[in-house]
Motif scaffolding. Structure first.
Motif, PDB file in Angstrom:
ATOM      1  N   THR A  83     -19.297  17.961  -0.606  1.00 58.94           N
ATOM      2  CA  THR A  83     -18.372  19.034  -0.263  1.00 58.94           C
ATOM      3  C   THR A  83     -18.737  20.292  -1.026  1.00 58.94           C
ATOM      4  N   GLU A 122      -8.078  13.996   2.526  1.00 57.96           N
ATOM      5  CA  GLU A 122      -9.365  13.326   2.572  1.00 57.96           C
ATOM      6  C   GLU A 122      -9.203  11.830   2.856  1.00 57.96           C
ATOM      7  N   ARG A 123      -8.152  11.284   2.318  1.00 60.02           N
ATOM      8  CA  ARG A 123      -7.939   9.849   2.446  1.00 60.02           C
ATOM      9  C   ARG A 123      -7.202   9.556   3.738  1.00 60.02           C
ATOM     10  N   ASN A 156     -21.759   1.713   9.200  1.00 58.68           N
ATOM     11  CA  ASN A 156     -23.161   1.308   9.223  1.00 58.68           C
ATOM     12  C   ASN A 156     -23.367   0.282  10.335  1.00 58.68           C
ATOM     13  N   PHE A 216       0.786  -1.230   0.000  1.00 62.99           N
ATOM     14  CA  PHE A 216       0.000   0.000   0.000  1.00 62.99           C
ATOM     15  C   PHE A 216       0.819   1.283   0.000  1.00 62.99           C
ATOM     16  N   LEU A 217       1.989   1.265   0.624  1.00 68.86           N
ATOM     17  CA  LEU A 217       2.701   2.540   0.708  1.00 68.86           C
ATOM     18  C   LEU A 217       3.772   2.678  -0.361  1.00 68.86           C
ATOM     19  N   GLY A 247      -4.293  -1.870  -4.842  1.00 70.83           N
ATOM     20  CA  GLY A 247      -4.086  -1.167  -3.576  1.00 70.83           C
ATOM     21  C   GLY A 247      -4.158   0.342  -3.690  1.00 70.83           C
ATOM     22  N   PHE A 264     -16.387   1.576  -1.765  1.00 69.78           N
ATOM     23  CA  PHE A 264     -16.476   0.567  -0.704  1.00 69.78           C
ATOM     24  C   PHE A 264     -17.921   0.251  -0.362  1.00 69.78           C
ATOM     25  N   GLY A 313     -18.650  -2.949  10.267  1.00 71.07           N
ATOM     26  CA  GLY A 313     -19.554  -1.832  10.032  1.00 71.07           C
ATOM     27  C   GLY A 313     -19.240  -1.073   8.759  1.00 71.07           C
ATOM     28  N   VAL A 314     -17.959  -1.040   8.391  1.00 71.77           N
ATOM     29  CA  VAL A 314     -17.585  -0.269   7.214  1.00 71.77           C
ATOM     30  C   VAL A 314     -17.609  -1.121   5.953  1.00 71.77           C
ATOM     31  N   LEU A 315     -17.144  -2.341   6.062  1.00 68.19           N
ATOM     32  CA  LEU A 315     -16.999  -3.168   4.860  1.00 68.19           C
ATOM     33  C   LEU A 315     -18.122  -4.167   4.665  1.00 68.19           C
ATOM     34  N   ARG A 341     -19.399  -2.061  -2.993  1.00 72.54           N
ATOM     35  CA  ARG A 341     -18.964  -3.443  -2.770  1.00 72.54           C
ATOM     36  C   ARG A 341     -19.734  -4.062  -1.604  1.00 72.54           C
ATOM     37  N   ARG A 342     -19.824  -3.298  -0.520  1.00 64.75           N
ATOM     38  CA  ARG A 342     -20.504  -3.786   0.668  1.00 64.75           C
ATOM     39  C   ARG A 342     -21.947  -4.151   0.355  1.00 64.75           C
ATOM     40  N   GLN A 364      -8.482   4.515  -4.461  1.00 67.68           N
ATOM     41  CA  GLN A 364      -9.129   4.792  -3.184  1.00 67.68           C
ATOM     42  C   GLN A 364     -10.514   4.159  -3.121  1.00 67.68           C
ATOM     43  N   LEU A 365     -10.805   3.656  -1.964  1.00 66.18           N
ATOM     44  CA  LEU A 365     -12.134   3.065  -1.787  1.00 66.18           C
ATOM     45  C   LEU A 365     -13.188   4.133  -1.561  1.00 66.18           C
ATOM     46  N   ILE A 366     -12.760   5.370  -1.397  1.00 64.63           N
ATOM     47  CA  ILE A 366     -13.752   6.438  -1.265  1.00 64.63           C
ATOM     48  C   ILE A 366     -13.968   7.118  -2.604  1.00 64.63           C
ATOM     49  N   LYS A 379     -14.047  14.564   5.299  1.00 63.22           N
ATOM     50  CA  LYS A 379     -14.541  15.487   4.283  1.00 63.22           C
ATOM     51  C   LYS A 379     -13.707  16.762   4.248  1.00 63.22           C
ATOM     52  N   TYR A 380     -13.469  17.327   5.411  1.00 60.03           N
ATOM     53  CA  TYR A 380     -12.716  18.578   5.451  1.00 60.03           C
ATOM     54  C   TYR A 380     -11.375  18.398   6.145  1.00 60.03           C
ATOM     55  N   GLN A 418     -19.650   6.714   7.303  1.00 63.11           N
ATOM     56  CA  GLN A 418     -19.440   5.502   6.517  1.00 63.11           C
ATOM     57  C   GLN A 418     -19.712   4.246   7.324  1.00 63.11           C
ATOM     58  N   ASP A 423      -9.086   2.923   4.472  1.00 66.22           N
ATOM     59  CA  ASP A 423      -9.186   3.537   3.152  1.00 66.22           C
ATOM     60  C   ASP A 423     -10.631   3.943   2.836  1.00 66.22           C
ATOM     61  N   SER A 424     -11.580   3.335   3.506  1.00 60.82           N
ATOM     62  CA  SER A 424     -12.981   3.664   3.247  1.00 60.82           C
ATOM     63  C   SER A 424     -13.440   4.854   4.058  1.00 60.82           C
ATOM     64  N   ILE A 425     -12.588   5.320   4.954  1.00 66.76           N
ATOM     65  CA  ILE A 425     -12.980   6.430   5.807  1.00 66.76           C
ATOM     66  C   ILE A 425     -12.567   7.730   5.143  1.00 66.76           C
ATOM     67  N   ARG A 426     -13.496   8.645   5.130  1.00 67.56           N
ATOM     68  CA  ARG A 426     -13.253   9.889   4.431  1.00 67.56           C
ATOM     69  C   ARG A 426     -13.363  11.013   5.437  1.00 67.56           C
TER      70      ARG A 426
END
Lengths: 365, 374
Positions: free
Chosen positions: B167, A263-264, A163, A105-106, B127, B180, A234-236, B183-184, B130-132, A258-259, A161, A253-256
């Motif tokens: 936004t 963002e990622r 649920n 990932f990095l 990878g 994401f 809860g997220v996936l 997919r979920r 982004q999933l967002i 917003k401000y 995000q 990665d699914s968490i955003r």
């Protein structure tokens, strides 16, 4: 309990929050995970209680010193060797997982040798550091990184995000018979404090483990295990969660934000937890190193030579094993061997406690 | 402090070897990268079961002030799979295609069916994506929509991003679906994912997003009308900014909803274990934004009643229509699953009862005022 014991405990919990632990829990998500997690939590607190109580009579003494004093060599040597192996594997398991995450990932284009060397060189240096300095480093990393890590984890709880329906769905499997694998994995979250079998030589005060301490340990563990199991669900989503290799990477990665600054969230998250994991590997390997060193204390040699020869030998072995195994291990192997390793933990614990009972009895008489 | 000799040497070697490692850093310079900002996927024209992938690549320019329009390059290619097409596109440009900043995936309406999972797989597995990222349907084709460069688009921004994610634009007509989340919901039993549908005007200089698509893995996607989208998004999913026109004989009221809350429960007839009706409660607060006649503050109760009646009708219509199509965008099935302990065949049971489920809807509108004039 000394504050360092909490730090040790927490560093192991935080590192395993995103390493192999969650994936193993998810593999049994429809097969008795919930009950086993609850049982594991209680067992984890019991483990910590038993450890602190058994060391109560020996403030300022590490396990090798205690064993030298009270049991004969043919018990001491195999026990310490075995424990050293366990501790080495514990650190190693985190190491491989994080190297894999880093590569995927990095820095996907970086050579695997470079990544391993980066890790291993720095870790080896901290192996031969004095135990006292290792503890100070632990405290420092905690003060710097932990608040931010906690901030991000708590933030996820309130993210849109997330649920909670899926979390409840996971809980509807509560009536399944518990799985031993999940039980032992949950217990593994609690083994951080076991590092004091070496660090105890620095903790001169008599430690106490009462109701208050038990509650703290329990709530820390519950928060960690709850987070590592339910937040990715809860997220996936719940259906098909067992097929995700790194649930926590995908979750962050699914968490955003917003401000947010970026963002990622995943990059901040990875770097934060990388620091914690690094620390965890250092701690485990430091303990492993000390255990091995105490076995190979070649008494006939002079102090200087003895120290450096054992140091060199251990580091060489640590390095070679790290390189060979990291290059060889596939994702599946890692998953499989981590499972075996986790399943071993409660058994090792019981063995260790029986030994400590024996030692305590001898010490009293 | 006096260090032993060996430690000193160790530190020296450590520092020197870390210098060696520095040169091995694998990052490529930013001017060697091309940033893909969006991807469009259409069915292939010349290949059977293939895809046509179009990439929107943001082109760099010296200073933002000097350029009056954002500039993009479009690359497209057909392939057996999305990954293969992108692999081939990499040979069409002189730089590295960087997908880490890709934030919108536009999928042709026709592809939003059963084999959706197979091509979305590529995006999850990689990878760096982004999933967002946002996922949206497109009509008439994803490529056309992708190539629209709206006149409102500013340099150094992509119009496609601003529609979603709340936004910039926060219209209740716009559904936002993240990768994401798609997919979920594709994988979860008991809920159908809903994607926004992007259209364009005849001149291809505007993007229009006010419909949504309900995706099901068995049948063709169901396109929701604009009004249905608004209801789904604001009342069932809690998006803000809903305005609603109430008509009663010759009175017309435009109501601006500031707050809406929804909850529902399953109703079971005594003796049965499976529910046969869903009872929904909506609590709505708002003000009157516009009226064609003089309205009276003292009549608020009456307006409340009118608004509730209308909304009730519309919601019921929406729900029964979804039910007839065997679709479940709200996630009733998921809620059914979480309200009882898991057992074998629980979901099959739900599938059996859902088509006959009755909806009882209570709408409780509480108007706060009539704006600044009576």
């Amino acid at each position: 309990m000394s504050r360092f014991v909490y730090f040790l405990l927490l560093s192991n919990m935080a590192a395993n929050l995103i390493a192999a632990g969650p994936r193993i829990l998810f593999s049994k998500s429809e097969d008795g995970a919930i009950v086993a997690i609850i049982m594991g939590l209680f067992f984890g607190v019991f483990m910590n209680w038993a450890l602190i109580t058994s060391l109560k009579a020996f403030p300022g003494k590490s396990l090798p010193e205690i064993l030298t004093q009270y049991v004969s060599g043919w018990i001491k040597v195999p026990v310490l060797l075995f424990l050293g192996g366990i501790w080495y594997t514990a650190g190693f398991q985190t190491l491989i997982t994080y190297i894999d995450i880093l590569l995927r990932f990095l820095t996907p284009e970086m050579s695997v040798y470079t990544v391993i060397s980066m890790f291993v060189i720095v870790i080896s240096y901290s192996l031969i550091m004095q135990s006292r300095n290792v503890l100070y480093m632990l405290e420092l990393v905690f003060i710097l990184f932990f608040p931010v890590a906690v901030y991000y984890v708590v933030k996820i709880y309130f993210a849109e995000q997330m649920n909670w329906d899926y979390v409840v769905l996971a809980m509807t499997y509560i009536d399944n018979p518990p799985s031993y694998l999940v039980f032992s994995t949950t217990a593994f979250y609690f083994v951080g404090a076991f590092d004091i079998i070496i660090f105890n030589s620095l903790l001169k005060k008599r430690m106490k483990f009462g109701i208050k301490q038990a509650l703290i340990v329990f709530s820390l563990g519950t928060f960690t295990v709850f987070t590592s199991y339910f937040i990715p669900i809860g997220v996936l989503g719940f259906d098909d969660i067992e097929n995700i290799l790194y649930p926590w990477i995908l979750t962050s990665d699914s968490i955003r934000m917003k401000y947010g600054v970026i963002e990622r969230v995943v990059f901040i998250f990875l770097i934060l937890f990388l620091a914690v994991a690094f620390l965890n590997i250092i701690l485990h390997w430091h303990v492993a190193y000390k255990l091995f060193e105490s076995v190979f204390g070649m008494e006939k040699l002079s102090a200087g030579i003895r120290k450096y020869s054992s140091m060199a030998a251990v580091i060489i072995v640590f390095w070679t094993a790290a390189f060979f195994i990291t290059l060889k291990v596939t994702d599946y192997d890692l998953f499989l061997y981590s499972q075996y390793f986790f399943q071993l933990i409660p058994i090792v614990f019981v063995g260790l406690m029986i030994l400590m009972l024996l030692v305590n009895r001898r010490a009293r008489s | 402090m006096k260090l032993p000799l060996i430690t000193k040497w160790f530190v020296v070697i450590l520092c020197m070897s870390s210098v060696l490692l520095q040169s091995g850093c694998a990052f490529k310079d930013i001017d060697k990268l091309l940033f893909v900002s969006a991807i469009a996927i259409d069915p292939a024209e010349h290949l059977e079961n293939g895809y046509k992938v179009t990439l929107k690549v943001a082109l760099p320019f010296g200073a933002i002030k000097e350029s009056n329009k954002p500039s993009y390059a479009y690359l497209s290619r057909e392939g057996e799979s999305v990954g293969e097409a992108i692999r081939m596109l990499e040979t069409h440009v002189d730089k590295v295609l960087e997908l880490g900043h890709m934030k919108t995936i536009i999928v042709n309406e026709k592809l939003l069916t059963n084999h959706m999972q197979s091509f979305m797989d590529y995006f999850i597995r990689r990878g760096d994506i982004q999933l967002i990222a946002y996922v949206a349907g497109a009509r008439p084709s994803a490529e056309t929509v992708l190539k629209v460069e709206p006149s409102t688009e500013a340099p150094a921004s992509v119009a496609l991003f601003n529609f979603f994610g709340r936004t910039a634009n926060e219209s209740p007509f716009i559904v936002t679906t993240f990768l994401f989340q798609l997919r979920r919901e594709v994988l979860a039993k008991g809920i159908n994912p809903v994607l926004p549908l992007i259209e364009t005007n005849d001149k291809h200089d505007e993007l229009i997003v006010n419909n949504a698509v309900v995706v099901d893995h068995q049948s063709d996607p169901k396109v929701l009308s604009t009004v249905e989208t608004k209801y789904y998004n604001s009342l069932l999913k809690g998006a803000s900014g809903l305005t609603y026109l109430v008509k009663d004989e010759d009175l017309k009221l435009l109501i601006d909803v500031s707050q809406s809350k929804m909850n529902y429960r399953f109703v079971t007839k005594n003796g049965n274990t499976t529910p046969d009706a869903i009872e929904m409660h909506f609590k709505i607060k708002g003000v009157i934004k516009e009226a064609n006649k003089k309205i009276l503050l003292s009549n608020l109760e009456e307006y409340n009643r009118l608004a509730s009646k209308e909304m009730k009708k519309k919601i019921k219509h929406f729900l029964t229509e979804m039910q007839e199509e065997k679709l479940d965008p709200v996630g009733f099935g998921l809620r059914f699953r979480i309200t009882r302990l898991h057992k074998e065949g629980l979901f099959a049971e739900w599938e059996k009862v859902y088509p006959d489920m009755k909806f009882t809807i209570h709408v409780d509108v509480a108007l706060q005022g009539t704006g600044s004039i009576e």
